[in-house]
Design a protein around this motif. Sequence first.
Motif, PDB file in Angstrom:
ATOM      1  N   MET A  46       0.849  -1.181   0.000  1.00 41.78           N
ATOM      2  CA  MET A  46       0.000   0.000   0.000  1.00 41.78           C
ATOM      3  C   MET A  46       0.888   1.237   0.000  1.00 41.78           C
ATOM      4  O   MET A  46       1.878   1.296   0.711  1.00 41.78           O
ATOM      5  N   LYS A 105      -3.318   1.569   6.917  1.00 40.33           N
ATOM      6  CA  LYS A 105      -3.747   0.266   6.411  1.00 40.33           C
ATOM      7  C   LYS A 105      -5.192   0.403   5.944  1.00 40.33           C
ATOM      8  O   LYS A 105      -6.005   1.015   6.622  1.00 40.33           O
ATOM      9  N   PHE A 106      -5.453  -0.232   4.840  1.00 42.55           N
ATOM     10  CA  PHE A 106      -6.802  -0.161   4.276  1.00 42.55           C
ATOM     11  C   PHE A 106      -7.834  -0.685   5.268  1.00 42.55           C
ATOM     12  O   PHE A 106      -8.897  -0.105   5.451  1.00 42.55           O
ATOM     13  N   LYS A 135      -8.083   4.856  -2.966  1.00 37.84           N
ATOM     14  CA  LYS A 135      -7.140   3.745  -2.843  1.00 37.84           C
ATOM     15  C   LYS A 135      -7.565   2.581  -3.734  1.00 37.84           C
ATOM     16  O   LYS A 135      -6.742   1.958  -4.401  1.00 37.84           O
ATOM     17  N   ALA A 195      -5.527   1.166  -7.027  1.00 33.71           N
ATOM     18  CA  ALA A 195      -4.834  -0.074  -6.677  1.00 33.71           C
ATOM     19  C   ALA A 195      -4.347  -0.838  -7.905  1.00 33.71           C
ATOM     20  O   ALA A 195      -5.060  -0.977  -8.885  1.00 33.71           O
TER      21      ALA A 195
END
Lengths: 392, 66
Positions: free
Chosen positions: B1, B6-7, B48, B52
């Motif tokens: 990432m 953190k996602f 995000k 990605a």
Amino acid sequence: MNEAIFTVSEITGQIKLTLEENFAQVVVIGELSNFKAHYSGHWYFTLKDDKAQINCTMWKGVNSYVFFTPEDGMKVVVKGRLSVYPPRGSYQIDVRSMQPAGRGELQEAFERLKQRLAAEGLFDDELKKPLPSFPEKIGIVTPSDGAAFRDLVSVAERRFPLVELIIRPTKVQGEGAAKDIADAIAEFNNRSDIDLLIAGRGGGSLEDLWAFNEEEVARAIFDSHIPVISAVGHEIDYTISDFVADLRAPTPTAAMELATPNYVDIINFILEIDSNLYRALEDKLSHNRTLIESILSNYAFKIPENLIALNKQTLDNSVYQINSHLNFLLKENKNQLVLIDKILDSFDVNKTLKRGFSLVKQDDRIIRKSNELDKMKVFSIRFIDNEVKINE
Amino acid sequence: MSKKEKFEELLKRLQEISEQLESEDLGLDKAVKLYEEGIKLSKLCHQKLEAAELKINELKSDVTAK
């Protein structure tokens, strides 16, 4: 009798020659017993049936091609040559290759290992580690050029491209496969950034998949502090790895599907939260609005309003009263004024008339000069006592 | 990432905000603040996801296994 006399070495040499020449290539079926894997890498064992037994050796280098770990009691077919060891006067088979005597042998080995590991607690459900919901880094134990890895990549790309795949190219069949798989799992466990491991391979024969039935692999999976998904082929139902792993996937594709959340699900989840946020705030606002309204509609808040209305009415009444009173006064005064005016007026003229003057009027106008009078038309002369009309 | 967050943490926080916002005894000021934070987080998550790209990292195989 001219019997030849041999030394021990000579006779042994003859035996060695005879045996090794005549049994340069033998194929023997028998049951394994006294199997010993020496630390040097060589194997020593005995093959037997119900009436006889024969010693065997299998050297390091050739035994690494055996895809399974031999066990006592297993029926095997070995190929090799007979060799005599003069210092001991013993003979043995120098084994070049070994196969299980049949599928049943492997199945039995599988069952035996399965029972032993189960009894030891390696398959216990309470020891299974939960999988992370959103893994960031997944360690992959499979060949980098295999179908399994291609499947893993394409599923990850489609479902959860936020993840990072770290592949440790691993030998999964043939010589040294079990050790390489176990090493790869251990290597990933030496890192601190891996959330999940997927160990597996595409479909194949029982022999091809056998490494995943080896105790060495089972122990490595059990010892892993990183959760492991086992994803081995689809030809046979289960491998030992499947039982030890924290989760069993039928294929590598399924493994990645189990390992990752679905992109579309995440988007929907966020969209739902978005609308929840909006609705919750809207509720809060309308709740506050209602609250304000209900407070304002309280009786207490009405009192000043009522007072104002009441006073307003009183005020209006007063103003009306004052107005009408004023009007009355005004009218009264006006009437009196007119009356006085008239009185005053008549009073003045009468006084003049009394003194003998007369007042000439024509067309209701007072004639002041002789040229104003039209002698032919009607006019009137007013005296003190009466009015006389002329030309009538 | 790419970024530090953190996602998973972002999604967790987003859900927390959503739940807090639905609780009865929350003042309007706090509610508006939570709402703003939630919308910001949600945007970040969307970004995000859209940005990605699957990363693949190949390690060296242990050659001594042969």
